[in-house]
Structure formats: C-alpha cells, structure tokens
Design a protein around this motif. Structure first.
Motif, PDB file in Angstrom:
ATOM      1  N   LEU A  38      14.281   6.168 -10.308  1.00 41.80           N
ATOM      2  CA  LEU A  38      12.472   7.145 -10.749  1.00 41.80           C
ATOM      3  C   LEU A  38      11.528   7.024 -11.708  1.00 41.80           C
ATOM      4  N   ALA A  39      12.415   5.903 -12.642  1.00 40.28           N
ATOM      5  CA  ALA A  39      11.304   5.142 -13.549  1.00 40.28           C
ATOM      6  C   ALA A  39      10.371   4.611 -12.271  1.00 40.28           C
ATOM      7  N   LYS A  40      11.025   4.178 -11.482  1.00 37.91           N
ATOM      8  CA  LYS A  40      10.857   2.694 -11.239  1.00 37.91           C
ATOM      9  C   LYS A  40       9.771   3.613  -9.844  1.00 37.91           C
ATOM     10  N   VAL A  53       4.101   6.659  -2.441  1.00 34.00           N
ATOM     11  CA  VAL A  53       5.512   6.421  -2.626  1.00 34.00           C
ATOM     12  C   VAL A  53       5.845   7.555  -1.595  1.00 34.00           C
ATOM     13  N   CYS A  54       6.763   7.581  -0.335  1.00 34.60           N
ATOM     14  CA  CYS A  54       7.898   8.277   0.241  1.00 34.60           C
ATOM     15  C   CYS A  54       9.158   8.311   0.909  1.00 34.60           C
ATOM     16  N   GLU A  60       6.797   4.816 -11.856  1.00 32.70           N
ATOM     17  CA  GLU A  60       5.748   3.006 -11.926  1.00 32.70           C
ATOM     18  C   GLU A  60       4.651   2.278 -10.422  1.00 32.70           C
ATOM     19  N   LEU A  61       5.449   3.196  -9.892  1.00 32.21           N
ATOM     20  CA  LEU A  61       4.261   1.984  -8.399  1.00 32.21           C
ATOM     21  C   LEU A  61       3.460   3.406  -7.914  1.00 32.21           C
ATOM     22  N   GLU A  62       3.588   4.582  -8.234  1.00 34.27           N
ATOM     23  CA  GLU A  62       2.663   5.654  -7.943  1.00 34.27           C
ATOM     24  C   GLU A  62       1.732   5.542  -8.969  1.00 34.27           C
ATOM     25  N   ALA A  63       1.708   5.277 -10.311  1.00 39.00           N
ATOM     26  CA  ALA A  63       1.028   5.238 -11.509  1.00 39.00           C
ATOM     27  C   ALA A  63      -0.075   4.207 -10.976  1.00 39.00           C
ATOM     28  N   ASP A  85       0.726  -0.710  -0.242  1.00 36.24           N
ATOM     29  CA  ASP A  85      -0.157  -0.140   0.155  1.00 36.24           C
ATOM     30  C   ASP A  85       0.594   1.443   0.204  1.00 36.24           C
ATOM     31  N   LEU A  86       1.867   1.742   0.588  1.00 34.64           N
ATOM     32  CA  LEU A  86       2.561   2.338   0.299  1.00 34.64           C
ATOM     33  C   LEU A  86       4.510   2.096   0.366  1.00 34.64           C
TER      34      LEU A  86
END
Length: 305
Positions: free
Chosen positions: A86-88, A99-100, A91-94, A68-69
């Motif tokens: 940054l791409a990873k 992402v923290c 992708e996680l945010e998408a 979840d986070l």
C-alpha cells in the motif's frame, strides 16, 4: 507513446525481467498466467500507442520514472507485505502516476470484511462468520451455526486459497489446532464441484467475458495451482445481472478491472464469493477481447495527460 507499468513480483517475473544484480526467486507454479496476460496485452496496447513495461512492485521508485499509469498485474505476494504494498501504491500516486486500481480501493479490498459491507449494501453473499482467532471449538461453532458437515476457513487477508482449510465434522482437527490468522468461516457449498465457480470479468464496468472454474477430482480449490480447470461460460441474463449488481454495490468509482467470483447457493441464487480488484488473473484465454478492452479503457484514463 504512453508508458504503462504492469506490476509483478519476484515469483511471477521471468528471470530475464529481474533487475541486474537482483536475486532471482523460483517462479510460482502458476506464473505462466503472468506470461499469458503479457502476451494478451502487449499487441493490443501497441495498437493504441501504449508501451507496456513489467516492473517488480518492490523495485526502487526510480524504476517507475516515465510511467504514466500502473496496473497492479501479478503482484501476487502483496498479502505477505500488505503495508509495504500500500505504501508503494500511495507513493506512486503522490508522484502523479495513475494507479489502477487505486490505493483507496486496494485498502478496502485487501481485507475480505469488504464482503460484509457488500452484504449490508444488498449484495447476495455466502453466509460468513468473522473471527480473529479460530480454534477447534470455533470450527465446531461454525458447523453448528450453518447446520452443515463441512466449513471452509479462509484468511481475511489472502489470495489464491493460500492457507485455506476445509474442516469436516467427521475429521475434526486436534484439540490444540488453531488457524493462525484472522479468518472467515463459510459453509462448504457442493456447487463448487458440480456446477463450478462462475467468474465474470469486468473492464471499466462492462462485462468482458465469463468462465466456469472447476476443481480437480477430489479437491475443492479451483486455482490452476491445484489442478483446477477453466472453460468459457456463456452467462444467462440473470447471471449477468447478479454479477453486475456487485459492481453497482461498490462504494467506489468504476474500477479499471474487476473479477466477480460467484457460486450458486442451495436456493439456486448466485452469491458473491470474491470481488477481486487488486491483482486478479483476468483469464485472457477465455476472453479474446481482453487486451483491446483494457487498452481502450486505459486510453480514456490517460487522455488528459
């Protein structure tokens, strides 16, 4: 149960945490700090119904299913592959994973020119020259510009003093010397050896704890890899206000975590050296409440899920 990912990298992961069939790498000399972080977070997270899962940031996206986070944790090789990192995160945010700290902040914080922006916003910073290429001539120019006998040359994208060099007027490099990376040049400040660097750990915008970091005798780098020592520091109100002012100057919403590293200038004022918000070590040994503070802050961020 809410699943929380903790990003690591091949050289901070214990061998048992590598994916089956994966190629193990020799652990970094400071990988014990990864272990200390996990030991501090796991029990506190469990008390808040948070399940901590350590994941290599380069693992396939399938490894993040059900998370979840994600905390950026000990992804301490990101500076070697900044675009892929940054791409990873993007992708996680998408995929709807929190992402923290978020990729927008990481993009800004990854290049140390952010210090120039903080200075323009009124933050007290160490005088800095920014150069794409640094040669012996450039080092001499910095020595003259700062009217000093020593300058520190750092990578604009880097962490943990990686590749950092101390150039002294009395022992200049050869005529063909070149730093090899876009750089920032700063005067060497004697306070690093006398008072030490002061670090302020903020969780969700609130000061969690502070510490003093001193280098080993004969060195100026304060990281544990180079023999640096850390001790609990009880900051004065003025010191707390100086560090809090850096958090207030950030052009982003309050980050989940931040480490503000400061050093005293010759005029007695604290100046920010780094505002570490990507994957800083948060020194749980000096902050007994770190796990609980992070757990509470994360619960607020995932409460809408």
């Amino acid at each position: 149960m809410t699943n929380i990912g903790f990003l690591a990298c091949k050289t901070t992961l214990p061998d048992t945490d590598h994916a089956p069939g994966g190629q193990d790498a020799e652990r970094r000399g400071d990988a014990f700090e990864h272990d200390l972080m996990i030991a501090a977070l796991e029990p506190a997270f469990a008390m808040h119904n948070l399940q901590l899962k350590v994941v290599d940031w380069e693992a396939p996206i399938e490894a993040f299913v059900g998370i979840d986070l994600v905390m950026l944790g000990t992804a301490w090789d990101y500076q070697d592959k900044p675009k892929a990192f940054l791409a990873k995160l993007e992708e996680l945010e998408a995929r709807g994973i929190i992402v923290c700290n978020p990729s927008s902040l990481v993009r800004w914080n990854a290049t140390k020119t952010y210090l120039r922006e903080l200075s323009e916003a009124g933050a007290n910073t160490i005088p800095t020259l920014w150069r794409e290429v640094v040669t012996k001539k450039g080092a001499l120019e910095a020595l003259d510009a700062f009217d000093t006998d020593r300058v520190v040359v750092k990578r604009q994208i880097g962490a943990g003093a990686l590749g950092q060099e101390l150039v002294a007027r009395g022992s200049l490099p050869g005529d063909d010397w070149e730093f090899g990376h876009p750089a920032m040049l700063q005067p060497f400040l004697p306070a690093i050896a006398s008072e030490g660097e002061l670090s302020f750990i903020f969780i969700d915008g609130e000061l969690s704890h502070a510490l003093r970091k001193r280098p080993a005798k004969g060195d100026y780098r304060i990281q544990s890899l180079y023999g640096g020592q850390e001790n609990v520091h009880s900051p004065s109100q003025d010191e707390v206000e100086a560090a809090t002012a850096i958090i207030a100057a950030l052009p982003f919403d309050t980050p989940l975590y931040a480490r503000i590293d400061m050093l005293r200038m010759e005029d007695g004022q604290l100046a920010v050296m780094e505002a570490e918000m990507i994957e800083p070590y948060l020194y749980p040994e000096q902050g007994s409440e770190l796990g609980e503070r992070l757990a509470q802050a994360i619960v607020k961020r995932v409460s809408h899920l």
